[in-house]
Structure formats: structure tokens, C-alpha cells
Design a protein around this motif. Structure first.
Motif: not given
Length: 276
Positions: A185-212
Motif C-alpha cells: 500500500l502507498e498513499m499518493v495524493e489522497g488516493r491509496l495505491w495498492a498492489n494485488r498479490y500474485t500480479t504485476q498490477y497496481v490499483y488506485v483506490i478512493d480511501p473514503a469509499t473503498g471504490r477501485v
């Protein structure tokens, strides 16, 4: 260890599902910093000209400070029991200086260090109640700087940094379903950036709502790295952001470089490379 890796791979397969396509984050490579000794990296952040990382593996777990220009290791702490598997790493400041928080995989403890001039000093350990510890970061928007932790489920927990008591939980969703296996996990300018295990993908998430909100595909950055012994596939398990200079780096398990990127979010907002 092998049984654990197999079970986690099975869990990843179980949680695969067909969801609506996500908007894409595009990026260009700005720079590459070599990794002197590729490792089972589990936590990663940037601070004052250095990378800090936690390496996993039973009998090999460690916390390191690394020169962000040359990749040289400047400081290392590895005095852990051989039964301990280090996971995510986060940091915050208080009156006594820089404190590092390292979560453990199954031990249900968080190790708290203070950085001294020549070493990392272990201050204490704090308990956590969740079954496992995966990734961590700091949410500075919460008073006192709450520690955000993932545990492989579809729910992230926010913790008080002094007691590690849970202060809130947010379920992460995409297409109406929970997204499991979020790791680094990393907080980047108000959004959570998160890797998903077993993948090379990173997801940008709204931390207030949890929506990807968006997806970043890092597969082109890590060609040729093989799965690591008892560490799983070469997951993109490192995200670091320098808010002062607006610089962004990514890396992963047994990657050979820490890669600085300039990312462009859907809608055109630029992250990294000072946002220019």
C-alpha cells in the motif's frame, strides 16, 4: 512454506472474477535504480533521499535503508527470529524522530523501530488482531497519522499508531464485489495505491469509499524475473512516493531495479516526475 505458497495461490484463483474493465493509468519510465541484491521485498517507501524496505522470508527477514540514487545499502536490521516473516513497512515522525512500523505475516505483531544515526533501534512490538499482516502505509489525513494495513481480505484497517487499535475499516470493491489479496500500500495524493498479490498490477483506490478507480499494468517493467523460492511470483510489491518532489517509484519481489515512473491518471492528472 511451500504449503503456504500453494494455499495462497489457490486463494488467488478463488478470488478471480469477471468485473467491468477499469480505466487505465499510463506511464513512462524516468529512471532505474539498480537493486544490489534482489530480494523478497514486502514493504517499500521513500524518505529524505533514501528508500526504506522490508524483506520477507523465514530466516532472511530484514529492514533496510538504501541510497535512492546508487542503490547502495546504508543500514540493515535483521535480528529477527527465524520463524518470523517480515511484511509491510510504514513510517511516521514524532518528537523522538523517524519511527518505522513493520508488520509480520503470521506472528500478529508489529515491530516499531526508531532510526538512529548508525542503526535501527527496536523500541517495542504491538499486537494486531487480524489473522495475517500484508501491506502497510500511513494516512496523514487522519489526525496523528493512522497506519493502514492490508491482510489479504477485501477489507483494509486503519490503526492508531501508538496502540495499533483499529480505528476504522473500509471494504475495497470493484464492480460491486470485494477485491481481495491487496498487498503493498502507498498513499499518493489522497488516493491509496495498492498492489494485488500474485500480479504485476497496481490499483488506485478512493480511501473514503473503498471504490477501485483505475489500474496500472507494470508487467512490461519486470521481464525475465522468475518466481522466487517460497516468496511467490514476482509481484509488483513496492510502491514509493515522495510528496515533496512528486516522484513515484515501483519495484517488486526479486526485481532487479527500482523504477521511477511518470504516471498519467484517467482524465490527465500527472503523478511523478514532479508532475510536469
Amino acid at each position: 512454506a511451500a504449503a503456504t505458497a500453494t494455499a495462497t495461490a489457490a486463494a488467488a484463483k478463488k478470488h478471480e472474477y469477471h468485473a467491468p474493465p477499469l480505466p487505465k493509468v499510463t506511464y513512462t519510465v524516468v529512471n532505474r535504480v539498480p537493486v544490489q541484491r534482489p530480494s523478497c521485498i514486502e514493504g517499500f517507501f521513500y524518505h529524505n533521499g533514501s528508500f526504506y524496505q522490508s524483506d520477507g522470508m523465514w530466516g532472511e527477514s530484514a529492514v533496510l535503508r538504501v541510497n535512492a540514487t546508487t542503490g547502495a545499502v546504508l543500514k540493515r536490521y535483521d535480528d529477527f527470529p527465524s520463524t518470523l516473516f517480515a511484511e509491510g513497512l510504514a513510517h511516521r515522525h514524532n518528537a523522538s524522530g523517524l519511527h518505522l512500523y513493520m508488520v509480520t505475516y503470521h506472528a500478529r505483531r508489529v515491530y516499531v523501530f526508531r532510526e538512529r544515526a548508525a542503526r535501527f533501534e527496536l523500541l517495542r512490538t504491538l499486537p494486531y488482531a487480524e489473522r495475517e499482516g500484508w501491506g502497510m502505509t500511513v494516512d496523514a489525513s487522519v489526525r496523528g497519522g493512522a497506519i493502514v494495513k492490508s491482510d489479504g481480505s477485501d477489507t483494509l484497517t486503519w490503526h492508531d499508531p501508538d496502540t495499533f487499535a483499529v480505528v476504522k475499516r473500509v471494504r475495497i470493491t470493484h464492480g460491486g464485489r470485494g477485491m481481495h489479496l491487496l498487498n503493498e500500500l502507498e498513499m499518493v495524493e489522497g488516493r491509496l495505491w495498492a498492489n494485488r498479490y500474485t500480479t504485476q498490477y497496481v490499483y488506485v483506490i478512493d480511501p473514503a469509499t473503498g471504490r477501485v478507480e483505475a489500474q496500472l499494468d507494470l508487467r512490461p517493467l519486470n521481464t525475465g524475473t522468475r518466481p522466487a523460492r517460497n516468496c511467490g511470483p514476482p509481484t509488483a510489491n513496492g510502491i514509493a512516493y515522495d510528496a515533496a518532489e512528486r516522484r513515484l517509484w515501483v519495484t517488486g519481489k526479486y526485481w532487479r531495479a527500482r523504477v521511477e515512473v511518470r504516471a498519467v491518471l484517467p482524465g490527465g492528472r500527472v503523478i511523478g516526475n514532479k508532475g510536469v
